[in-house]
Design an enzyme around this catalytic site. Structure first.
Site, PDB file in Angstrom:
ATOM      1  N   GLN A 114     -29.960  44.139 -21.872  1.00 33.41           N
ATOM      2  CA  GLN A 114     -30.753  42.965 -22.146  1.00 33.41           C
ATOM      3  C   GLN A 114     -31.006  42.238 -21.113  1.00 33.41           C
ATOM      4  O   GLN A 114     -32.014  41.343 -20.945  1.00 33.41           O
ATOM      5  CB  GLN A 114     -30.164  42.304 -23.448  1.00 33.41           C
ATOM      6  CG  GLN A 114     -30.264  43.046 -24.518  1.00 33.41           C
ATOM      7  CD  GLN A 114     -29.474  42.198 -26.002  1.00 33.41           C
ATOM      8  OE1 GLN A 114     -28.477  42.244 -26.078  1.00 33.41           O
ATOM      9  NE2 GLN A 114     -30.513  41.648 -26.657  1.00 33.41           N
ATOM     10  N   ARG A 137     -19.021  36.394 -22.107  1.00 37.08           N
ATOM     11  CA  ARG A 137     -18.845  37.600 -22.766  1.00 37.08           C
ATOM     12  C   ARG A 137     -20.269  38.488 -22.304  1.00 37.08           C
ATOM     13  O   ARG A 137     -21.217  38.093 -22.382  1.00 37.08           O
ATOM     14  CB  ARG A 137     -18.999  37.541 -24.314  1.00 37.08           C
ATOM     15  CG  ARG A 137     -19.091  38.965 -24.905  1.00 37.08           C
ATOM     16  CD  ARG A 137     -18.864  39.084 -26.430  1.00 37.08           C
ATOM     17  NE  ARG A 137     -19.280  40.282 -26.808  1.00 37.08           N
ATOM     18  CZ  ARG A 137     -20.184  40.627 -27.795  1.00 37.08           C
ATOM     19  NH1 ARG A 137     -21.065  40.016 -28.267  1.00 37.08           N
ATOM     20  NH2 ARG A 137     -20.280  41.929 -27.817  1.00 37.08           N
ATOM     21  N   HIS A 196     -22.325  48.234 -25.765  1.00 39.38           N
ATOM     22  CA  HIS A 196     -23.311  47.372 -26.205  1.00 39.38           C
ATOM     23  C   HIS A 196     -24.548  48.147 -26.463  1.00 39.38           C
ATOM     24  O   HIS A 196     -25.784  47.961 -25.782  1.00 39.38           O
ATOM     25  CB  HIS A 196     -23.323  45.969 -25.595  1.00 39.38           C
ATOM     26  CG  HIS A 196     -24.208  44.974 -26.505  1.00 39.38           C
ATOM     27  ND1 HIS A 196     -23.550  43.848 -26.744  1.00 39.38           N
ATOM     28  CD2 HIS A 196     -25.419  44.935 -27.143  1.00 39.38           C
ATOM     29  CE1 HIS A 196     -24.591  43.114 -27.780  1.00 39.38           C
ATOM     30  NE2 HIS A 196     -25.475  43.689 -27.866  1.00 39.38           N
ATOM     31  N   ASN A 236     -19.811  47.125 -29.643  1.00 42.94           N
ATOM     32  CA  ASN A 236     -20.914  45.913 -30.534  1.00 42.94           C
ATOM     33  C   ASN A 236     -21.578  46.368 -31.523  1.00 42.94           C
ATOM     34  O   ASN A 236     -22.127  47.251 -31.392  1.00 42.94           O
ATOM     35  CB  ASN A 236     -21.621  45.200 -29.513  1.00 42.94           C
ATOM     36  CG  ASN A 236     -22.507  44.011 -29.982  1.00 42.94           C
ATOM     37  OD1 ASN A 236     -21.893  43.217 -30.284  1.00 42.94           O
ATOM     38  ND2 ASN A 236     -23.627  44.272 -30.189  1.00 42.94           N
ATOM     39  N   GLU A 237     -21.354  45.859 -32.729  1.00 45.78           N
ATOM     40  CA  GLU A 237     -21.871  46.134 -33.814  1.00 45.78           C
ATOM     41  C   GLU A 237     -22.277  47.585 -34.081  1.00 45.78           C
ATOM     42  O   GLU A 237     -23.269  47.975 -34.157  1.00 45.78           O
ATOM     43  CB  GLU A 237     -23.306  45.466 -33.802  1.00 45.78           C
ATOM     44  CG  GLU A 237     -23.009  43.973 -33.665  1.00 45.78           C
ATOM     45  CD  GLU A 237     -24.258  42.924 -33.731  1.00 45.78           C
ATOM     46  OE1 GLU A 237     -25.475  43.620 -33.865  1.00 45.78           O
ATOM     47  OE2 GLU A 237     -24.318  41.838 -33.913  1.00 45.78           O
ATOM     48  N   TYR A 262     -24.924  35.588 -37.804  1.00 47.43           N
ATOM     49  CA  TYR A 262     -26.301  34.804 -37.475  1.00 47.43           C
ATOM     50  C   TYR A 262     -26.444  33.877 -38.777  1.00 47.43           C
ATOM     51  O   TYR A 262     -27.310  32.870 -38.492  1.00 47.43           O
ATOM     52  CB  TYR A 262     -27.092  35.557 -37.132  1.00 47.43           C
ATOM     53  CG  TYR A 262     -27.171  35.963 -35.594  1.00 47.43           C
ATOM     54  CD1 TYR A 262     -26.249  37.095 -35.507  1.00 47.43           C
ATOM     55  CD2 TYR A 262     -27.818  35.452 -34.812  1.00 47.43           C
ATOM     56  CE1 TYR A 262     -25.945  37.579 -34.086  1.00 47.43           C
ATOM     57  CE2 TYR A 262     -27.582  35.981 -33.296  1.00 47.43           C
ATOM     58  CZ  TYR A 262     -26.678  36.706 -33.098  1.00 47.43           C
ATOM     59  OH  TYR A 262     -26.487  37.336 -31.700  1.00 47.43           O
ATOM     60  N   TRP A 292     -24.810  33.371 -28.831  1.00 44.20           N
ATOM     61  CA  TRP A 292     -26.074  34.356 -28.258  1.00 44.20           C
ATOM     62  C   TRP A 292     -27.351  33.546 -27.964  1.00 44.20           C
ATOM     63  O   TRP A 292     -27.713  32.974 -29.101  1.00 44.20           O
ATOM     64  CB  TRP A 292     -26.347  35.359 -29.470  1.00 44.20           C
ATOM     65  CG  TRP A 292     -27.109  36.487 -28.840  1.00 44.20           C
ATOM     66  CD1 TRP A 292     -28.441  36.552 -28.865  1.00 44.20           C
ATOM     67  CD2 TRP A 292     -26.868  37.578 -27.872  1.00 44.20           C
ATOM     68  NE1 TRP A 292     -29.019  37.595 -28.255  1.00 44.20           N
ATOM     69  CE2 TRP A 292     -27.873  38.097 -27.325  1.00 44.20           C
ATOM     70  CE3 TRP A 292     -25.504  37.899 -27.328  1.00 44.20           C
ATOM     71  CZ2 TRP A 292     -27.860  39.455 -26.795  1.00 44.20           C
ATOM     72  CZ3 TRP A 292     -25.637  39.302 -26.695  1.00 44.20           C
ATOM     73  CH2 TRP A 292     -26.739  39.838 -26.282  1.00 44.20           C
ATOM     74  N   GLU A 331     -34.885  41.401 -26.005  1.00 44.87           N
ATOM     75  CA  GLU A 331     -34.418  41.565 -27.532  1.00 44.87           C
ATOM     76  C   GLU A 331     -34.677  42.639 -28.048  1.00 44.87           C
ATOM     77  O   GLU A 331     -35.571  42.796 -29.075  1.00 44.87           O
ATOM     78  CB  GLU A 331     -35.035  40.046 -28.297  1.00 44.87           C
ATOM     79  CG  GLU A 331     -34.576  40.111 -29.720  1.00 44.87           C
ATOM     80  CD  GLU A 331     -33.271  40.286 -29.914  1.00 44.87           C
ATOM     81  OE1 GLU A 331     -32.384  39.872 -29.213  1.00 44.87           O
ATOM     82  OE2 GLU A 331     -32.986  40.600 -31.208  1.00 44.87           O
ATOM     83  N   TRP A 332     -34.320  43.853 -27.366  1.00 42.85           N
ATOM     84  CA  TRP A 332     -34.607  45.084 -28.040  1.00 42.85           C
ATOM     85  C   TRP A 332     -35.806  45.333 -28.460  1.00 42.85           C
ATOM     86  O   TRP A 332     -36.781  45.075 -27.787  1.00 42.85           O
ATOM     87  CB  TRP A 332     -33.438  45.390 -29.214  1.00 42.85           C
ATOM     88  CG  TRP A 332     -32.023  45.080 -28.833  1.00 42.85           C
ATOM     89  CD1 TRP A 332     -31.342  44.059 -29.122  1.00 42.85           C
ATOM     90  CD2 TRP A 332     -30.996  45.633 -27.801  1.00 42.85           C
ATOM     91  NE1 TRP A 332     -29.938  43.776 -28.512  1.00 42.85           N
ATOM     92  CE2 TRP A 332     -30.004  44.965 -27.568  1.00 42.85           C
ATOM     93  CE3 TRP A 332     -31.334  46.782 -26.842  1.00 42.85           C
ATOM     94  CZ2 TRP A 332     -28.912  45.385 -27.083  1.00 42.85           C
ATOM     95  CZ3 TRP A 332     -30.250  47.062 -26.239  1.00 42.85           C
ATOM     96  CH2 TRP A 332     -29.051  46.379 -26.150  1.00 42.85           C
TER      97      TRP A 332
END
Ligand code: GBH
Length: 488
Positions: A43, A100, A146, A192-193, A324, A439, A446-447
């Site tokens: 990103q 991070r 990530h 991550n996620e 979030y 974040w 943003e993807w």
């Protein structure tokens, strides 16, 4: 919490959102609490071929027409690869004590595999980044994965679809990172996620590699859990005794509030938690997949062998929490990735929406859910929590000028609410939370939403790459300084 030699401010009740039940004069956060901003390699780095970096699945995905809303790509994001020293200097100036970030696998091993060559230029970049953090009094907090998989591994064997191939390749990559960076990095996240890797990458197809399937996500999730388990075991066995760090996984999970107090809606909220969080957290912290998923998915949910579940169970030394928002959950629905429930932000009494709407359809500002989530996670998994992401994209912020965007009042409001809820969870409920990362540091890629969804606490002019801190970039560190315990 020592930051950059500044004197320790006296705890004050400033920076607290109205409504916090917290007793004003009690300092909440111990001196070793880590706070700062989070980012991810794909990103922010740009420089897609510099130093011999190989392409990732996201480089490939961005090249396909129609995948990224504004046609932007990981090839040109915020130029952090080139500007990292400036970015770390800015973090130091803002007064955070941790950063991070994630490693780009294909920058370190361009083709990705266990037999493939290592890029010493890639190693040097992250060595310099880590050294610069430490020289600035900033604790590096590293994520191995990530979402950017070396494209070659997709070509060779379908990436996460092939557990027997990907696990050894991931272990080799993890070993490289622990052995080359672990003398200085003491906080590790394997993944991550994983929900996003499995569902958005292989179920819905909104993220790389863009597959649409109702069988792949469960296979991919299983591979990720195993790769995490084996990597964490390797760290604890081969590195932790000398390096003395901690390792865990970070999961996305938003608070799921039952829409009503009917048994059906209460069960639905738990079913939603089971798929969003329990899919990964239950095997890792409790030693089994959630029963609701086993019942729903049958043969499509892979099984752990006895040896595998022994590796997985207890593999994470903490719970990494990305969160979030809060959703209301109604019984009924056919979306397996939401536990066959229905999510809504519309209040049951018809009086409107739960909170202010952000730029993302999935994100509203609902501060009270965070305290409930932290209590749920600690009750269920009984493990210390690191908050690793939490953030806000202002509706249509991209339409503002840079001068306008720096006064990000609704982002400040979001963080005030979130931080007050965090403090209540820590001080009143005694939930052991050890970090908080907003974040994100920078407006970034943003993807699938490209460069036009802005999550940064620092504004980026994508023409000049100039960074300008927004009001939120000052407010977040101030909150932690104001609420710090004085060192003994
Ligand atoms: C994080 O994910 C990521 O870690 C980070 O890279 C990203 O930039 C940041 O958030 C902001 O988006 O498909 O409608 O079911 C956020 C967590 C979890 C939010 C999945 C969107 C999917 C909604 N995401 N969720 S939907």
């Amino acid at each position: 919490m020592t930051t950059n030699g500044s004197s320790h401010p006296k705890p004050t009740p400033l920076g607290v959102a109205p409504g916090s039940k917290f007793e004003d004069s009690v300092p909440a956060f111990p001196p070793d609490f880590l706070f700062g901003f989070a980012t991810a390699s794909a990103q922010i780095e740009s420089s897609p071929t510099e130093g011999g970096r190989g392409p990732s699945n996201w480089d490939r995905f961005c090249e396909q027409p129609g995948t990224i809303i504004d046609g932007s790509s990981v090839a040109r994001t915020t130029d952090h690869y080139r500007l990292f020293r400036e970015d770390i200097a800015l973090m130091k100036k803002l007064g955070v004590n941790s950063y991070r970030f994630s490693f780009s696998w294909s920058r370190l091993i361009p083709k990705g595999g266990a037999e493939d060559p290592v890029s010493e230029k890639g190693i040097k970049f992250y060595n310099d980044l880590i050294d610069e953090c430490l020289a600035s009094g900033i604790t590096p907090f590293a994520t191995l994965y990530h979402w950017d998989l070396p494209a070659e591994l997709d070509d060779r064997y379908g990436g996460w679809l092939s557990k027997d191939n990907i696990v050894p390749d991931f272990l080799n990559y993890a070993r490289l990172c622990f052995s080359r960076f672990g003398d200085r990095v003491k906080h590790w996240l394997t993944f991550n996620e994983p929900w996003c890797v499995a569902v958005l990458g292989h179920g819905i197809g909104a993220f790389a590699p863009g597959h649409k399937s109702d069988t792949e996500p469960w296979i991919v999730g299983h591979s990720v859990i195993l790769a995490h388990g084996y990597a964490a075991r390797m760290y604890r066995k081969d590195f932790k005794p000398t390096q003395q760090g901690v390792i865990g996984i970070t999961l996305n999970g938003d608070w799921a509030e039952p829409f009503s107090d009917t048994p059906e809606d209460i069960k639905a909220a738990q079913d939603k938690h089971d798929v969003a969080i329990g899919w990964f957290a239950d095997p890792i912290y409790l030693g089994r997949y959630p029963q609701s998923m086993i019942d729903r998915l049958g043969e499509r949910l892979p099984k752990f062998s006895e040896e595998e579940i022994k590796i997985v169970h207890g593999s994470s030394e903490f719970y990494g929490c990305n969160t979030y928002t809060t959703n209301l959950i109604k019984a009924g629905g056919d979306d397996e990735y939401q536990g066959c429930t229905t999510l809504t932000f519309v209040k049951p009494d018809g009086s409107g929406e739960l909170g202010q709407q952000s730029h993302m359809d999935w994100l509203q500002d609902v501060p009270w859910g965070l305290r409930k989530l932290l209590n749920y996670l600690y009750d269920r998994y009984k493990t210390p929590i690191y908050m690793t992401e939490n953030g806000w994209a202002i509706m249509n912020e991209n339409d503002l000028t840079g001068e306008e965007a720096v006064h990000d009042a609704s982002r400040v409001q979001y963080f005030q609410g979130q931080l007050a809820a965090l403090r209540d969870a820590v001080v009143i409920d005694k939930i052991p939370v050890h970090s908080y990362f907003a974040w994100s540091m920078l407006d970034n890629f943003e993807w699938a939403s490209g460069l036009q969804a802005r999550f940064g606490c620092v504004h980026v002019d994508f023409e000049t790459m100039k960074r300008t801190p927004k009001d939120s970039a000052f407010m977040i560190p101030k909150f932690f300084h104001d609420n710090a315990m004085l060192p003994q």
